[in-house]
Design a protein around this motif. Sequence first.
Motif, PDB file in Angstrom:
ATOM      1  N   LEU A  79       0.801  -1.234   0.000  1.00 13.06           N
ATOM      2  CA  LEU A  79       0.000   0.000   0.000  1.00 13.06           C
ATOM      3  C   LEU A  79       0.828   1.275   0.000  1.00 13.06           C
ATOM      4  O   LEU A  79       0.319   2.339  -0.321  1.00 13.06           O
ATOM      5  CB  LEU A  79      -0.924   0.026   1.219  1.00 13.06           C
ATOM      6  N   ARG A 112      -6.950  -0.890  -3.335  1.00 13.86           N
ATOM      7  CA  ARG A 112      -6.316   0.433  -3.419  1.00 13.86           C
ATOM      8  C   ARG A 112      -6.133   1.070  -2.047  1.00 13.86           C
ATOM      9  O   ARG A 112      -5.179   1.796  -1.822  1.00 13.86           O
ATOM     10  CB  ARG A 112      -7.156   1.361  -4.292  1.00 13.86           C
ATOM     11  N   ARG A 113      -7.076   0.846  -1.136  1.00 17.47           N
ATOM     12  CA  ARG A 113      -7.079   1.570   0.138  1.00 17.47           C
ATOM     13  C   ARG A 113      -6.850   0.695   1.369  1.00 17.47           C
ATOM     14  O   ARG A 113      -6.660   1.226   2.458  1.00 17.47           O
ATOM     15  CB  ARG A 113      -8.410   2.299   0.305  1.00 17.47           C
ATOM     16  N   GLU A 145      -2.832   8.805  -0.732  1.00 24.13           N
ATOM     17  CA  GLU A 145      -2.585   8.144  -1.997  1.00 24.13           C
ATOM     18  C   GLU A 145      -1.379   7.229  -1.846  1.00 24.13           C
ATOM     19  O   GLU A 145      -0.517   7.466  -1.007  1.00 24.13           O
ATOM     20  CB  GLU A 145      -2.307   9.182  -3.084  1.00 24.13           C
ATOM     21  N   ARG A 146      -1.302   6.216  -2.652  1.00 30.12           N
ATOM     22  CA  ARG A 146      -0.183   5.277  -2.603  1.00 30.12           C
ATOM     23  C   ARG A 146       1.149   5.994  -2.695  1.00 30.12           C
ATOM     24  O   ARG A 146       1.333   6.884  -3.494  1.00 30.12           O
ATOM     25  CB  ARG A 146      -0.286   4.292  -3.745  1.00 30.12           C
TER      26      ARG A 146
END
Length: 153
Positions: A79, A112-113, A145-146
């Motif tokens: 992540l 994604r999160r 954000e990543r």
Amino acid sequence: MTEDGTTAGGLSLDAARQALAAQPFSGLLGARITEFGAGGATLELDIRTELEQQHGFVHGGVLSYAADNALTFAAGAVLGPAIVTGGFSIQYLRPARGRVLRARAEVVHAGRRQAVCRCDLTVTGEDGAETLCAVAQGTVMSLNERGRGELTT
């Protein structure tokens, strides 16, 4: 792991070690990261009397600490660095006695999160044999954000 030794989350073993070193409690326990990357992390600490409870076993709080940090570092490999533990559960299987406590965590699923991770906690005895003493599973969430921010566990 990329060619330059960084993970999909943009971190390296050296960066993970720096993040761990920035945690005063981890320093107090003497924790160290021995493996990091490809959706996994291994955290170790030497077992000493100060980490035991009244029956001579490693205290459950120490096992929980190791699981929490290993789970979060494993997720950070996927992540990125700005993450926090969303929650985890731990099952104690047998008393932890030995020389070294090892928490090996891996990402089971990542979006994604957030990432779902599992962790096996073992102790290495005087004879060098490893014994499974606890298992944990948890969810780690991205704060940004990543790849942005600093690794926080």
